[in-house]
Design a protein around this motif. Structure first.
Motif, PDB file in Angstrom:
ATOM      1  N   LEU A 172     -10.359 -10.642   8.314  1.00  0.00           N
ATOM      2  CA  LEU A 172     -10.759  -9.190   8.152  1.00  0.00           C
ATOM      3  C   LEU A 172     -11.511  -8.953   6.927  1.00  0.00           C
ATOM      4  O   LEU A 172     -12.344  -8.245   6.869  1.00  0.00           O
ATOM      5  CB  LEU A 172      -9.200  -8.531   8.033  1.00  0.00           C
ATOM      6  CG  LEU A 172      -8.601  -8.424   9.242  1.00  0.00           C
ATOM      7  CD1 LEU A 172      -7.135  -7.832   8.849  1.00  0.00           C
ATOM      8  CD2 LEU A 172      -8.956  -7.459  10.220  1.00  0.00           C
ATOM      9  N   ARG A 173     -11.114  -9.884   5.828  1.00  0.00           N
ATOM     10  CA  ARG A 173     -11.862  -9.601   4.520  1.00  0.00           C
ATOM     11  C   ARG A 173     -13.499 -10.123   4.800  1.00  0.00           C
ATOM     12  O   ARG A 173     -14.418  -9.721   4.393  1.00  0.00           O
ATOM     13  CB  ARG A 173     -11.185 -10.469   3.602  1.00  0.00           C
ATOM     14  CG  ARG A 173     -11.900 -10.351   2.211  1.00  0.00           C
ATOM     15  CD  ARG A 173     -11.176 -11.095   1.112  1.00  0.00           C
ATOM     16  NE  ARG A 173     -11.134 -12.736   1.261  1.00  0.00           N
ATOM     17  CZ  ARG A 173     -10.165 -13.292   1.617  1.00  0.00           C
ATOM     18  NH1 ARG A 173      -8.994 -12.757   1.847  1.00  0.00           N
ATOM     19  NH2 ARG A 173     -10.085 -14.655   1.620  1.00  0.00           N
ATOM     20  N   PRO A 216     -11.689  -2.237   6.528  1.00  0.00           N
ATOM     21  CA  PRO A 216     -10.899  -1.763   5.302  1.00  0.00           C
ATOM     22  C   PRO A 216      -9.392  -2.700   5.214  1.00  0.00           C
ATOM     23  O   PRO A 216      -8.985  -3.027   5.900  1.00  0.00           O
ATOM     24  CB  PRO A 216     -10.519  -0.290   6.072  1.00  0.00           C
ATOM     25  CG  PRO A 216     -11.536  -0.216   7.085  1.00  0.00           C
ATOM     26  CD  PRO A 216     -11.601  -1.429   7.912  1.00  0.00           C
ATOM     27  N   LYS A 217      -9.287  -2.763   3.884  1.00  0.00           N
ATOM     28  CA  LYS A 217      -8.313  -3.414   3.441  1.00  0.00           C
ATOM     29  C   LYS A 217      -6.789  -2.691   3.884  1.00  0.00           C
ATOM     30  O   LYS A 217      -6.924  -1.323   3.938  1.00  0.00           O
ATOM     31  CB  LYS A 217      -8.133  -3.486   1.842  1.00  0.00           C
ATOM     32  CG  LYS A 217      -6.863  -4.440   1.182  1.00  0.00           C
ATOM     33  CD  LYS A 217      -7.309  -4.545  -0.118  1.00  0.00           C
ATOM     34  CE  LYS A 217      -6.032  -5.277  -0.919  1.00  0.00           C
ATOM     35  NZ  LYS A 217      -6.179  -5.313  -2.148  1.00  0.00           N
ATOM     36  N   GLY A 218      -5.768  -3.331   4.682  1.00  0.00           N
ATOM     37  CA  GLY A 218      -4.589  -2.697   5.201  1.00  0.00           C
ATOM     38  C   GLY A 218      -3.418  -3.826   5.181  1.00  0.00           C
ATOM     39  O   GLY A 218      -3.916  -4.941   5.352  1.00  0.00           O
ATOM     40  N   LEU A 241       0.855  -1.074   0.130  1.00  0.00           N
ATOM     41  CA  LEU A 241      -0.205  -0.005  -0.018  1.00  0.00           C
ATOM     42  C   LEU A 241       0.825   1.249  -0.048  1.00  0.00           C
ATOM     43  O   LEU A 241       1.961   1.426   0.832  1.00  0.00           O
ATOM     44  CB  LEU A 241      -0.782  -0.066   1.346  1.00  0.00           C
ATOM     45  CG  LEU A 241      -1.718   1.435   1.466  1.00  0.00           C
ATOM     46  CD1 LEU A 241      -2.798   1.579   0.162  1.00  0.00           C
ATOM     47  CD2 LEU A 241      -2.461   1.335   2.816  1.00  0.00           C
ATOM     48  N   ILE A 242       0.640   2.145  -0.993  1.00  0.00           N
ATOM     49  CA  ILE A 242       1.172   3.310  -0.927  1.00  0.00           C
ATOM     50  C   ILE A 242       0.145   4.654  -0.507  1.00  0.00           C
ATOM     51  O   ILE A 242      -0.753   4.608  -1.362  1.00  0.00           O
ATOM     52  CB  ILE A 242       1.912   3.734  -2.503  1.00  0.00           C
ATOM     53  CG1 ILE A 242       2.874   2.810  -2.647  1.00  0.00           C
ATOM     54  CG2 ILE A 242       2.511   5.192  -2.316  1.00  0.00           C
ATOM     55  CD1 ILE A 242       3.697   2.854  -3.978  1.00  0.00           C
ATOM     56  N   PRO A 243      -0.260   5.004   0.606  1.00  0.00           N
ATOM     57  CA  PRO A 243      -1.132   5.765   1.226  1.00  0.00           C
ATOM     58  C   PRO A 243      -1.421   7.003   0.179  1.00  0.00           C
ATOM     59  O   PRO A 243      -0.538   7.500  -0.419  1.00  0.00           O
ATOM     60  CB  PRO A 243      -0.703   6.223   2.444  1.00  0.00           C
ATOM     61  CG  PRO A 243       0.245   5.160   3.067  1.00  0.00           C
ATOM     62  CD  PRO A 243       0.977   4.776   1.782  1.00  0.00           C
ATOM     63  N   SER A 244      -2.768   7.317   0.134  1.00  0.00           N
ATOM     64  CA  SER A 244      -2.980   8.584  -0.676  1.00  0.00           C
ATOM     65  C   SER A 244      -2.497   9.802  -0.082  1.00  0.00           C
ATOM     66  O   SER A 244      -2.650  10.147   1.168  1.00  0.00           O
ATOM     67  CB  SER A 244      -4.519   8.524  -0.657  1.00  0.00           C
ATOM     68  OG  SER A 244      -4.913   9.664  -1.187  1.00  0.00           O
ATOM     69  N   PHE A 263      -3.211   0.058   9.398  1.00  0.00           N
ATOM     70  CA  PHE A 263      -2.199  -0.810   9.447  1.00  0.00           C
ATOM     71  C   PHE A 263      -2.778  -1.714  10.701  1.00  0.00           C
ATOM     72  O   PHE A 263      -2.886  -1.494  11.682  1.00  0.00           O
ATOM     73  CB  PHE A 263      -0.883  -0.160   9.886  1.00  0.00           C
ATOM     74  CG  PHE A 263      -0.592   0.772   8.644  1.00  0.00           C
ATOM     75  CD1 PHE A 263       0.380   0.312   7.753  1.00  0.00           C
ATOM     76  CD2 PHE A 263      -0.967   2.162   8.822  1.00  0.00           C
ATOM     77  CE1 PHE A 263       0.665   1.048   6.724  1.00  0.00           C
ATOM     78  CE2 PHE A 263      -0.442   2.888   7.667  1.00  0.00           C
ATOM     79  CZ  PHE A 263       0.374   2.571   6.753  1.00  0.00           C
ATOM     80  N   TYR A 264      -2.766  -2.995  10.252  1.00  0.00           N
ATOM     81  CA  TYR A 264      -2.961  -4.166  11.510  1.00  0.00           C
ATOM     82  C   TYR A 264      -1.690  -4.621  11.953  1.00  0.00           C
ATOM     83  O   TYR A 264      -1.009  -5.423  11.200  1.00  0.00           O
ATOM     84  CB  TYR A 264      -3.970  -5.155  10.806  1.00  0.00           C
ATOM     85  CG  TYR A 264      -5.254  -4.760  10.301  1.00  0.00           C
ATOM     86  CD1 TYR A 264      -6.296  -4.317  11.034  1.00  0.00           C
ATOM     87  CD2 TYR A 264      -5.413  -4.255   8.981  1.00  0.00           C
ATOM     88  CE1 TYR A 264      -7.615  -3.800  10.623  1.00  0.00           C
ATOM     89  CE2 TYR A 264      -6.545  -3.945   8.584  1.00  0.00           C
ATOM     90  CZ  TYR A 264      -7.805  -3.444   9.284  1.00  0.00           C
ATOM     91  OH  TYR A 264      -8.812  -3.002   8.796  1.00  0.00           O
ATOM     92  N   VAL A 265      -1.595  -4.222  13.222  1.00  0.00           N
ATOM     93  CA  VAL A 265      -0.225  -4.708  13.967  1.00  0.00           C
ATOM     94  C   VAL A 265      -0.544  -5.432  14.912  1.00  0.00           C
ATOM     95  O   VAL A 265      -1.135  -5.424  15.946  1.00  0.00           O
ATOM     96  CB  VAL A 265       0.436  -3.615  14.293  1.00  0.00           C
ATOM     97  CG1 VAL A 265       2.032  -4.023  14.881  1.00  0.00           C
ATOM     98  CG2 VAL A 265       0.583  -2.597  13.354  1.00  0.00           C
ATOM     99  N   SER A 266       0.059  -6.787  14.826  1.00  0.00           N
ATOM    100  CA  SER A 266      -0.334  -7.810  15.929  1.00  0.00           C
ATOM    101  C   SER A 266       0.658  -8.802  16.478  1.00  0.00           C
ATOM    102  O   SER A 266       1.807  -8.904  15.816  1.00  0.00           O
ATOM    103  CB  SER A 266      -1.380  -8.818  15.385  1.00  0.00           C
ATOM    104  OG  SER A 266      -1.718 -10.106  16.343  1.00  0.00           O
ATOM    105  N   HIS A 267       0.867  -9.086  17.603  1.00  0.00           N
ATOM    106  CA  HIS A 267       1.685  -9.995  18.396  1.00  0.00           C
ATOM    107  C   HIS A 267       1.587 -11.559  17.645  1.00  0.00           C
ATOM    108  O   HIS A 267       2.410 -12.286  17.957  1.00  0.00           O
ATOM    109  CB  HIS A 267       1.619  -9.933  19.820  1.00  0.00           C
ATOM    110  CG  HIS A 267       2.482  -8.934  20.516  1.00  0.00           C
ATOM    111  ND1 HIS A 267       3.625  -8.484  20.312  1.00  0.00           N
ATOM    112  CD2 HIS A 267       1.996  -8.192  21.406  1.00  0.00           C
ATOM    113  CE1 HIS A 267       3.975  -7.557  20.853  1.00  0.00           C
ATOM    114  NE2 HIS A 267       3.035  -7.237  21.731  1.00  0.00           N
ATOM    115  N   SER A 268       0.656 -11.842  16.884  1.00  0.00           N
ATOM    116  CA  SER A 268       0.390 -13.066  16.344  1.00  0.00           C
ATOM    117  C   SER A 268       1.342 -13.322  15.309  1.00  0.00           C
ATOM    118  O   SER A 268       2.052 -12.549  14.818  1.00  0.00           O
ATOM    119  CB  SER A 268      -0.868 -13.226  15.571  1.00  0.00           C
ATOM    120  OG  SER A 268      -2.118 -13.117  16.573  1.00  0.00           O
ATOM    121  N   PRO A 269       1.698 -14.606  15.021  1.00  0.00           N
ATOM    122  CA  PRO A 269       2.927 -15.219  14.416  1.00  0.00           C
ATOM    123  C   PRO A 269       2.587 -14.874  12.752  1.00  0.00           C
ATOM    124  O   PRO A 269       1.110 -15.144  12.611  1.00  0.00           O
ATOM    125  CB  PRO A 269       3.131 -16.649  14.783  1.00  0.00           C
ATOM    126  CG  PRO A 269       1.828 -17.043  15.355  1.00  0.00           C
ATOM    127  CD  PRO A 269       1.303 -15.818  15.970  1.00  0.00           C
TER     128      PRO A 269
END
Length: 334
Positions: free
Chosen positions: A214-215, A220-222, A128-131, A197-203
């Motif tokens: 998420l889908r 929102p797609k990220g 993703l290149i943010p708008s 941006f979805y940031v998680s400690h999950s592997p």
């Protein structure tokens, strides 16, 4: 005589991010264990979980990343099959679609490799290149922030149960969270296209599982930013920052002119991580939203942390309605 047939090879591209001049992509080369994301029978769920963690990675192999203009970026996988591609390239925005997604193709660069499915040595990925219309970015946790996982349960038994015995399509998001994230994505004008941006400690082993969740639930797609299982298990030096913190700091570095909203829960380490980031970047963090969890001691600890915290706004919320009301009052959303 061959008693066991080798599985075909695949390359999983992890949805990542970049800028008009910086390409940043990650993924992993693995044997394809034929994980069926659609099958919902209990036995298949157990088998799929085993396949996700008992991976046969392809280490030390060369890969080609082919951009839409035929630019080729070459990388080599590490001992766990992961790759990281970072290149300074001008004009990337022109290669992206209207929503800012730049699609590219992954392949093994050894022409003699024939073990891919139907011998098709091409695998899709995107960044993703943010708008330029974006007013801010959002960095959000997943576990117990938008997806109930039970990270505060005794011995985390709920996390184990949910990950093994429940299909991603049957996991229920926390009420109103998808609506809140779409409002944040659209921003104050309704047309901002603020990146999520979805940031998680999950592997990373759970990447496709979380991507499907998420889908399926219309978030929102990220980009989805996780961590390697090796980092999850190894003992870290006392002064080493958590992976989630490193990821958010890299986002702030990548987009120096973009402020951020941080969203997490009060069950684990999100309050400490987010408040430390806000201390380092006081003018870049617009607000911190922490979803309350049902754990008395943890809630008391977090309330004590934020009671006299003045660097940025920290709001503990019981549900998404509270967060939406606050975001609207402060001009983040329409």
């Amino acid at each position: 005589m061959r008693w066991f047939k080798k599985d075909p090879l695949q390359i999983i591209g992890f949805r990542s991010y970049g800028t008009d001049t910086h390409f940043y992509a990650r993924g992993r080369a693995l044997e394809d264990e034929s994980i069926d994301l659609e099958d919902q029978h209990i036995w298949h769920l157990i088998v799929n979980t085993w396949k996700r963690f008992e991976t046969d990675e392809i280490k030390g192999v060369g890969l080609d990343l082919k951009l839409p203009d035929n630019t080729i970026i070459k990388v080599t996988t590490d001992d766990s099959g992961y790759f990281l591609a970072q290149e300074n390239i001008n004009g990337l925005k022109a290669l992206a679609n209207d929503e800012g997604w730049l699609s590219f193709e992954l392949s093994y660069n050894d022409a003699t490799i024939k073990r891919t499915i139907q011998n098709r040595n091409r695998f899709p990925s995107e960044i993703l290149i943010p708008s330029p219309k974006a007013d801010f970015g959002v960095a959000s946790d997943i576990d117990d922030t938008i997806l109930h996982t039970g990270v505060v349960s005794i011995l985390k038994w709920r996390v184990i149960y949910n990950s093994i015995f429940r299909h991603a399509k049957h996991r229920i998001p926390l009420e109103g969270s998808a609506e809140f994230y779409h409002k944040l994505h659209r921003g104050a004008s309704g047309k901002n296209a603020n990146p999520i941006f979805y940031v998680s400690h999950s592997p990373w082993n759970l990447y496709r599982y979380l991507e499907l969740f998420l889908r399926q639930n219309n978030f929102p797609k990220g980009p989805i930013l996780l961590r390697s299982l090796g980092n999850l298990l190894r003992k870290k030096p006392q002064d080493e920052k958590p992976q989630k913190q490193k990821e958010i700091l890299n986002l702030l570095k990548t987009y120096p002119n973009l402020p951020f909203i941080l969203i997490g829960d009060s069950g684990e380490h999100d309050p400490d991580i987010y408040m430390e980031i806000a201390e380092e970047f006081p003018d870049r963090i617009l607000a911190i939203y922490l979803r309350s969890v049902k754990h008395k001691k943890k809630m008391i600890r977090v309330k004590g942390l934020i009671e006299n915290y003045k660097t940025t706004q920290v709001l503990m919320v019981e549900d998404s309605k509270e967060a939406i009301a606050h975001a609207k009052a402060h001009g983040f959303i329409a």
